[in-house]
Design a protein around this motif. Structure first.
Motif, PDB file in Angstrom:
ATOM      1  N   LYS A  70       0.670  -1.173  -0.009  1.00 28.31           N
ATOM      2  CA  LYS A  70       0.072   0.060   0.142  1.00 28.31           C
ATOM      3  C   LYS A  70       0.870   1.317  -0.103  1.00 28.31           C
ATOM      4  N   PHE A  71       1.809   1.217   0.771  1.00 28.92           N
ATOM      5  CA  PHE A  71       2.833   2.381   0.870  1.00 28.92           C
ATOM      6  C   PHE A  71       3.455   2.605  -0.457  1.00 28.92           C
ATOM      7  N   LEU A  72       4.272   1.249  -1.061  1.00 27.40           N
ATOM      8  CA  LEU A  72       4.927   1.651  -2.350  1.00 27.40           C
ATOM      9  C   LEU A  72       3.758   2.395  -3.437  1.00 27.40           C
ATOM     10  N   LEU A  73       2.762   1.647  -3.518  1.00 29.43           N
ATOM     11  CA  LEU A  73       1.866   2.109  -4.739  1.00 29.43           C
ATOM     12  C   LEU A  73       1.501   3.516  -4.592  1.00 29.43           C
ATOM     13  N   ASN A  74       1.173   4.110  -3.293  1.00 32.23           N
ATOM     14  CA  ASN A  74       0.762   5.345  -3.041  1.00 32.23           C
ATOM     15  C   ASN A  74       2.121   6.365  -3.245  1.00 32.23           C
ATOM     16  N   TYR A  75       3.106   5.994  -2.778  1.00 34.73           N
ATOM     17  CA  TYR A  75       4.369   6.763  -2.840  1.00 34.73           C
ATOM     18  C   TYR A  75       4.672   6.942  -4.304  1.00 34.73           C
ATOM     19  N   LEU A  76       4.529   5.879  -5.137  1.00 34.16           N
ATOM     20  CA  LEU A  76       5.160   6.091  -6.533  1.00 34.16           C
ATOM     21  C   LEU A  76       4.152   6.663  -7.290  1.00 34.16           C
ATOM     22  N   LYS A  77       2.933   7.342  -7.005  1.00 31.79           N
ATOM     23  CA  LYS A  77       2.040   8.278  -7.507  1.00 31.79           C
ATOM     24  C   LYS A  77       2.950   9.426  -7.918  1.00 31.79           C
ATOM     25  N   LYS A  78       3.599   9.835  -6.993  1.00 29.10           N
ATOM     26  CA  LYS A  78       4.373  11.182  -7.156  1.00 29.10           C
ATOM     27  C   LYS A  78       5.892  10.852  -6.854  1.00 29.10           C
ATOM     28  N   GLY A  79       6.418  10.005  -6.112  1.00 27.38           N
ATOM     29  CA  GLY A  79       7.722   9.630  -5.844  1.00 27.38           C
ATOM     30  C   GLY A  79       8.498   9.092  -6.743  1.00 27.38           C
ATOM     31  N   SER A  80       9.740   9.017  -6.923  1.00 30.77           N
ATOM     32  CA  SER A  80      10.714   8.034  -7.667  1.00 30.77           C
ATOM     33  C   SER A  80      11.236   6.974  -6.827  1.00 30.77           C
ATOM     34  N   PHE A  81      12.071   6.187  -7.727  1.00 33.28           N
ATOM     35  CA  PHE A  81      12.926   5.214  -7.049  1.00 33.28           C
ATOM     36  C   PHE A  81      14.554   5.704  -6.374  1.00 33.28           C
ATOM     37  N   LYS A  82      14.710   6.871  -6.446  1.00 30.46           N
ATOM     38  CA  LYS A  82      15.926   7.288  -6.180  1.00 30.46           C
ATOM     39  C   LYS A  82      16.251   7.094  -4.610  1.00 30.46           C
ATOM     40  N   VAL A  83      15.123   7.128  -3.784  1.00 29.88           N
ATOM     41  CA  VAL A  83      15.572   6.882  -2.371  1.00 29.88           C
ATOM     42  C   VAL A  83      16.117   5.266  -2.112  1.00 29.88           C
ATOM     43  N   PHE A  84      15.354   4.402  -2.783  1.00 26.68           N
ATOM     44  CA  PHE A  84      15.581   3.015  -2.853  1.00 26.68           C
ATOM     45  C   PHE A  84      16.978   2.789  -3.713  1.00 26.68           C
ATOM     46  N   ALA A  85      17.602   3.533  -4.710  1.00 26.10           N
ATOM     47  CA  ALA A  85      18.643   3.312  -5.321  1.00 26.10           C
ATOM     48  C   ALA A  85      19.870   3.608  -4.372  1.00 26.10           C
ATOM     49  N   VAL A  86      19.708   4.940  -3.773  1.00 25.33           N
ATOM     50  CA  VAL A  86      20.721   5.318  -2.838  1.00 25.33           C
ATOM     51  C   VAL A  86      20.896   4.581  -1.583  1.00 25.33           C
ATOM     52  N   TYR A  87      19.654   3.697  -0.951  1.00 21.41           N
ATOM     53  CA  TYR A  87      19.872   2.851  -0.044  1.00 21.41           C
ATOM     54  C   TYR A  87      20.561   1.601  -0.367  1.00 21.41           C
ATOM     55  N   ARG A  88      20.432   1.170  -1.528  1.00 21.98           N
ATOM     56  CA  ARG A  88      21.251  -0.117  -2.309  1.00 21.98           C
ATOM     57  C   ARG A  88      22.498   0.154  -2.349  1.00 21.98           C
ATOM     58  N   ILE A  89      23.021   1.284  -2.804  1.00 23.16           N
ATOM     59  CA  ILE A  89      24.319   1.708  -2.876  1.00 23.16           C
ATOM     60  C   ILE A  89      24.990   1.732  -1.360  1.00 23.16           C
ATOM     61  N   ILE A  90      24.494   2.537  -0.403  1.00 24.94           N
ATOM     62  CA  ILE A  90      24.988   2.534   0.766  1.00 24.94           C
ATOM     63  C   ILE A  90      25.108   1.252   1.319  1.00 24.94           C
ATOM     64  N   LEU A  91      24.064   0.167   1.297  1.00 26.41           N
ATOM     65  CA  LEU A  91      23.986  -1.022   2.030  1.00 26.41           C
ATOM     66  C   LEU A  91      25.006  -1.797   1.280  1.00 26.41           C
ATOM     67  N   GLY A  92      25.378  -1.790   0.114  1.00 22.94           N
ATOM     68  CA  GLY A  92      26.268  -2.421  -0.427  1.00 22.94           C
ATOM     69  C   GLY A  92      27.677  -2.176  -0.137  1.00 22.94           C
ATOM     70  N   ILE A  93      27.990  -0.759   0.114  1.00 25.05           N
ATOM     71  CA  ILE A  93      29.301  -0.478   0.358  1.00 25.05           C
ATOM     72  C   ILE A  93      29.462  -0.699   2.154  1.00 25.05           C
ATOM     73  N   ILE A  94      28.516  -0.700   2.769  1.00 23.59           N
ATOM     74  CA  ILE A  94      28.730  -1.289   4.128  1.00 23.59           C
ATOM     75  C   ILE A  94      29.000  -2.547   4.168  1.00 23.59           C
TER      76      ILE A  94
END
Length: 269
Positions: free
Chosen positions: A236-260
């Motif tokens: 429910k959160f993701l479908l609502n969020y993507l109506k206006k938001g982008s995937f940028k926050v998830f991309a940044v999280y992935r990169i940070i987690l990978g570095i960690i």
């Protein structure tokens, strides 16, 4: 299942519910957490947690699945064409080659990890690379294709991408399908919805294959229930969020987690 406590099962269920449906890779997190804390998680419990998120998708999109089934039936038996009938058969047909390729690549991935002992590094690399790809594709792709307008070719390409996620932990099934969908100019909300629907038969097959290994302990039940409940909120959160938001926050999280993860791996050498 005796190797997991109730707390561990609930925590892993929480992680599964949060990360399976977001484009951040549940497999990466379910490998990372036991690795950090020294927990022993049976492979069958990993599949059990996927049962929880599978139920979440089924419940959330229950009306959609009923309409898809009815549409698919009418299209074959009564020759009545509809968006639901079209999408149903797209999913069915695309799932077959996806399942075959997934099995082949999964065996190859297991061989690499067992032979070279570099699973966590592969996960870190997959997180970072897919994070970068997701960001670039999402930023530069237009939103021209709606859910009802998805073609068979697009459906097949999106579905087949799941095989890469099955082979390489850290890629993320939802992450790569949403990325491919965005590359094909599918709008963000439709990309997420179609990704969830496409994952249903693949995950169901994995659950059915491992169902004889399930142990109906309290830990098992709690893990499934927690992943189910959290999964419903996340969809429910993701479908609502993507109506206006982008995937940028998830991309940044992935990169940070990978570095960690790379840092932790080096520190443990």
């Amino acid at each position: 299942m005796e190797t997991l406590t109730i707390f561990q099962a609930a925590f892993l269920g929480l992680v599964q519910g949060l990360t399976e449906l977001l484009p951040v890779s549940s497999s990466a997190h379910l490998n990372l957490i036991p690795w950090i804390f020294g927990w022993t998680m049976p492979e069958s419990f990993d599949v059990a947690l996927h049962l929880g998120t599978l139920l979440a998708i089924t419940i959330f999109f229950f009306k959609d699945w009923i309409n898809l089934l009815i549409g698919g039936y009418k299209q074959v038996v009564k020759k009545e064409k509809s968006t639901e009938g079209k999408i149903f058969w797209y999913i069915v047909i695309a799932t077959i080659p996806t399942g075959i390729v997934s099995l082949i690549l999964d065996k190859f991935s297991e061989y690499l990890c067992e032979k070279f002992g570099i699973e966590m590094i592969l996960i870190a690399i997959a997180l970072i690379v897919m994070g970068i790809v997701l960001y670039i594709v999402d930023k530069n792709s237009k939103e021209e294709v709606k859910y009802k307008d998805i073609t068979f070719k697009q459906s097949l390409l999106i579905s087949m991408s799941q095989a890469i996620a099955a082979a390489f932990p850290g890629v993320s099934r939802s992450g790569i399908t949403m990325t491919v969908a965005r590359a094909l100019k599918v709008d963000r909300e439709s990309a997420a919805k179609y990704s969830f629907l496409l994952s249903t038969p693949i995950v169901l097959a994995a659950v059915l294959v491992s169902i004889t290994d399930f142990q109906l302990t309290l830990a098992f039940i709690i893990g499934v229930i927690v992943s189910l409940i959290v999964g419903l909120f996340v969809i429910k959160f993701l479908l609502n969020y993507l109506k206006k938001g982008s995937f940028k926050v998830f991309a940044v999280y992935r990169i940070i987690l990978g570095i960690i993860i790379i840092g932790l791996f080096i520190f443990r050498l």
